[in-house]
Design a protein around this motif. Structure first.
Motif, PDB file in Angstrom:
ATOM      1  N   SER A  85       0.830  -1.324   0.038  1.00  0.00           N
ATOM      2  CA  SER A  85       0.008  -0.010   0.158  1.00  0.00           C
ATOM      3  C   SER A  85       0.934   1.273   0.213  1.00  0.00           C
ATOM      4  CB  SER A  85      -1.062  -0.090   1.159  1.00  0.00           C
ATOM      5  OG  SER A  85      -0.264  -0.037   2.274  1.00  0.00           O
ATOM      6  N   LYS A  86       1.827   1.183   0.632  1.00  0.00           N
ATOM      7  CA  LYS A  86       2.891   2.247   0.597  1.00  0.00           C
ATOM      8  C   LYS A  86       3.696   2.581  -0.768  1.00  0.00           C
ATOM      9  CE  LYS A  86       6.823   4.153   3.283  1.00  0.00           C
ATOM     10  NZ  LYS A  86       7.884   3.867   4.241  1.00  0.00           N
ATOM     11  N   SER A 144       0.518   4.027  -2.939  1.00  0.00           N
ATOM     12  CA  SER A 144       0.380   5.413  -2.679  1.00  0.00           C
ATOM     13  C   SER A 144       1.559   6.207  -3.349  1.00  0.00           C
ATOM     14  CB  SER A 144       0.528   5.580  -1.047  1.00  0.00           C
ATOM     15  OG  SER A 144       0.488   6.914  -0.715  1.00  0.00           O
ATOM     16  N   GLN A 199      -4.180   2.296  -9.980  1.00  0.00           N
ATOM     17  CA  GLN A 199      -5.150   3.170  -9.696  1.00  0.00           C
ATOM     18  C   GLN A 199      -6.355   3.293 -10.873  1.00  0.00           C
ATOM     19  OE1 GLN A 199      -4.155   7.476  -9.298  1.00  0.00           O
ATOM     20  NE2 GLN A 199      -5.500   7.617  -7.494  1.00  0.00           N
ATOM     21  N   ARG A 211       0.939   6.499  -6.881  1.00  0.00           N
ATOM     22  CA  ARG A 211      -0.405   7.323  -7.306  1.00  0.00           C
ATOM     23  C   ARG A 211       0.024   8.872  -7.117  1.00  0.00           C
ATOM     24  NH1 ARG A 211      -3.649   3.741  -4.127  1.00  0.00           N
ATOM     25  NH2 ARG A 211      -3.217   5.123  -2.237  1.00  0.00           N
ATOM     26  N   LYS A 212       1.019   9.041  -6.396  1.00  0.00           N
ATOM     27  CA  LYS A 212       1.637  10.483  -6.020  1.00  0.00           C
ATOM     28  C   LYS A 212       2.240  10.929  -7.281  1.00  0.00           C
ATOM     29  CE  LYS A 212       4.978  12.158  -3.557  1.00  0.00           C
ATOM     30  NZ  LYS A 212       5.796  12.160  -2.530  1.00  0.00           N
TER      31      LYS A 212
END
Length: 96
Positions: A4-5, A8, A75, A11-12
């Motif tokens: 998940s890290k 994330s 995503q 996604r950024k």
């Protein structure tokens, strides 16, 4: 598999990117799969837009292209989705 890290973080990074490919009513063709493979090798992280006239949902298109190319779906937002695959020749993105 992405944590998940890592997801994330990707996604950024994808936030600032524009969609470089589109999927229309023709769906996912062999030439589109080739374009996606080449783009992933060159960029590692790509955003793809699914047009309204496509008979695929962004989620199904993301899953299908990820399976065809060996990439991972990062995503799905609205009509767009993001794929990631580490480059074999020129890795640029360092995952946390």
């Amino acid at each position: 598999m992405l944590t998940s890290k890592q997801r994330s973080y990707l996604r950024k990074l994808a936030n600032k990117e524009n969609a470089i490919l589109q999927i229309g009513k023709g769906g996912i063709s062999p030439s589109l799969v080739e374009q996606v493979k080449e783009a992933l090798e060159a960029r590692e992280l790509i955003k793809i837009h699914v047009l309204d006239n496509s008979n695929l949902t962004p989620k199904t298109a993301c899953d299908a292209l990820a399976a065809e190319t060996g990439a991972q779906g990062v995503q799905v937002v609205g009509g767009k989705f993001v794929l990631y695959k580490k480059s074999e020749e020129n890795p640029q993105i360092q995952l946390p």
